[in-house]
Design a protein around this motif. Structure first.
Motif, PDB file in Angstrom:
ATOM      1  N   ASP A 152      46.434  45.311  44.878  1.00  0.00           N
ATOM      2  CA  ASP A 152      46.915  44.098  44.239  1.00  0.00           C
ATOM      3  C   ASP A 152      45.994  42.849  44.575  1.00  0.00           C
ATOM      4  O   ASP A 152      46.079  41.924  43.483  1.00  0.00           O
ATOM      5  CB  ASP A 152      48.160  43.653  45.496  1.00  0.00           C
ATOM      6  N   PHE A 153      44.936  42.767  45.420  1.00  0.00           N
ATOM      7  CA  PHE A 153      44.178  42.022  45.407  1.00  0.00           C
ATOM      8  C   PHE A 153      43.370  41.909  43.945  1.00  0.00           C
ATOM      9  O   PHE A 153      43.116  40.793  43.267  1.00  0.00           O
ATOM     10  CB  PHE A 153      42.974  42.051  46.689  1.00  0.00           C
ATOM     11  N   GLY A 201      45.229  40.932  41.055  1.00  0.00           N
ATOM     12  CA  GLY A 201      45.536  39.699  40.903  1.00  0.00           C
ATOM     13  C   GLY A 201      44.383  38.770  40.424  1.00  0.00           C
ATOM     14  O   GLY A 201      44.313  38.128  39.740  1.00  0.00           O
ATOM     15  N   ALA A 202      43.174  39.320  41.022  1.00  0.00           N
ATOM     16  CA  ALA A 202      41.988  38.519  40.769  1.00  0.00           C
ATOM     17  C   ALA A 202      41.525  38.795  39.239  1.00  0.00           C
ATOM     18  O   ALA A 202      40.914  37.865  38.487  1.00  0.00           O
ATOM     19  CB  ALA A 202      40.920  38.879  41.755  1.00  0.00           C
ATOM     20  N   PHE A 252      42.715  31.580  38.945  1.00  0.00           N
ATOM     21  CA  PHE A 252      42.426  31.457  40.349  1.00  0.00           C
ATOM     22  C   PHE A 252      43.379  30.299  40.665  1.00  0.00           C
ATOM     23  O   PHE A 252      43.954  30.541  41.810  1.00  0.00           O
ATOM     24  CB  PHE A 252      40.895  31.019  40.590  1.00  0.00           C
ATOM     25  N   SER A 267      46.545  32.208  41.718  1.00  0.00           N
ATOM     26  CA  SER A 267      46.504  33.362  42.433  1.00  0.00           C
ATOM     27  C   SER A 267      46.132  33.033  43.832  1.00  0.00           C
ATOM     28  O   SER A 267      45.916  33.920  44.786  1.00  0.00           O
ATOM     29  CB  SER A 267      45.761  34.402  41.815  1.00  0.00           C
ATOM     30  N   TRP A 268      45.225  31.814  44.187  1.00  0.00           N
ATOM     31  CA  TRP A 268      44.557  31.686  45.310  1.00  0.00           C
ATOM     32  C   TRP A 268      45.454  32.035  46.659  1.00  0.00           C
ATOM     33  O   TRP A 268      44.818  32.301  47.791  1.00  0.00           O
ATOM     34  CB  TRP A 268      43.824  30.445  45.327  1.00  0.00           C
ATOM     35  N   LEU A 326      45.725  35.640  46.892  1.00  0.00           N
ATOM     36  CA  LEU A 326      44.288  36.215  47.493  1.00  0.00           C
ATOM     37  C   LEU A 326      43.758  36.013  48.709  1.00  0.00           C
ATOM     38  O   LEU A 326      43.145  36.790  49.525  1.00  0.00           O
ATOM     39  CB  LEU A 326      43.230  35.686  46.384  1.00  0.00           C
ATOM     40  N   HIS A 350      45.982  38.157  51.219  1.00  0.00           N
ATOM     41  CA  HIS A 350      45.547  39.438  51.137  1.00  0.00           C
ATOM     42  C   HIS A 350      43.929  39.805  51.685  1.00  0.00           C
ATOM     43  O   HIS A 350      43.800  40.720  52.254  1.00  0.00           O
ATOM     44  CB  HIS A 350      45.505  39.771  49.564  1.00  0.00           C
ATOM     45  N   SER A 351      43.183  38.754  51.581  1.00  0.00           N
ATOM     46  CA  SER A 351      41.944  38.850  52.207  1.00  0.00           C
ATOM     47  C   SER A 351      42.019  39.010  53.686  1.00  0.00           C
ATOM     48  O   SER A 351      41.157  39.787  54.302  1.00  0.00           O
ATOM     49  CB  SER A 351      41.091  37.775  51.805  1.00  0.00           C
TER      50      SER A 351
END
Length: 249
Positions: free
Chosen positions: A93-94, A97-98, A103, A106-107, A110, A113-114
């Motif tokens: 999913d990361f 989205g990326a 960005f 989605s930031w 992201l 998720h990170s």
């Protein structure tokens, strides 16, 4: 599972969710959602993950109640597999989205998720803190209703058919989903995060400093996002409807 098997499960999970996303591309979508086809597929894939892992987490804690008492070293093949499978989803999913969203849009996802990927990879590869990761996946129970709500919005099924454009009325399906989303958010997001924070504060002395830092940063981020999410849902589904009703009368 040994390290090699764990990595294979993570990779296999990421590929499986990618395949599922591709399958959704081939399935028909509501006409109103076709302009946002990527988002429709992404939410459908996320719903599949939430349904699977939320149920799996409940079963793990029900069948292995000792895990809730020892979140550091207690684990089983089932709980370890759950964390590995979920790690694969978050990696997929990361990347999805990326690669497919600006960005600016989605930031938040992201960043979330990170942090989750870092914590889950630590748990999956070391077989420590698996219980902590399983408890955190109870949040996915709320995500089920959150994703259903998003799909209703994308498919244009928020309002009752025939209601006036100037005073739209939410459909019964949307209203029920909205209240379930808010209720499960309080129980499975807010309460779960609060319980985990309390546990982390009480047991931090038994953890390496870098693990404690990861857990603290992750919980702080999740707690902040929970508050923001609750406010957005409350404003969109409750406060706005109340104002609309007031204007009507």
């Amino acid at each position: 599972m040994d390290l090699r098997s764990t990595l294979l499960v993570i990779g296999g999970s990421a590929c499986s969710f990618k395949l599922l996303n591709t399958i959704f591309r081939c399935l028909p979508a509501p006409e109103s959602a076709r302009k946002k086809a990527w988002r429709w597929r992404n939410i459908c894939t996320s719903l599949a993950h939430s349904s699977l892992t939320g149920t799996w987490a409940v079963l793990c804690l029900y069948r292995e109640p000792q895990m809730a008492k020892d979140l550091i070293s207690s684990h089983s093949l089932s709980s370890h597999s759950l964390v590995a499978v979920s790690t694969g989803y978050f990696i997929n999913d990361f990347l999805d989205g990326a690669l497919n969203q600006p960005f600016k849009q989605s930031w938040e996802v992201l960043l979330h998720h990170s942090v989750v990927i870092s914590c889950f990879i630590l748990a999956a590869t070391s077989r420590l803190y698996v219980g902590f990761s399983v408890v955190s996946l109870l949040i996915e129970i709320n995500s089920v209703f959150l994703h259903v709500r998003q799909l209703l919005l994308l498919s244009g099924r928020r309002n009752r058919p025939g209601t006036e454009i100037s005073a739209p009325r939410p459909s019964v399906t949307y209203s029920v989903t909205s209240w379930l989303t808010l209720g499960t958010l309080l129980v499975f997001r807010v309460c779960t995060a609060a319980w985990m924070t309390r546990w982390l504060a009480a047991n931090g002395k038994h953890m390496p400093r870098y693990v404690l830092t990861m857990g603290t940063v992750g919980l702080s981020l999740v707690s902040t996002m929970n508050v923001v999410l609750f406010y957005r849902l409350l404003r969109a589904d409750i406060l706005n409807n109340t104002h609309s009703t007031s204007r009507k009368h």
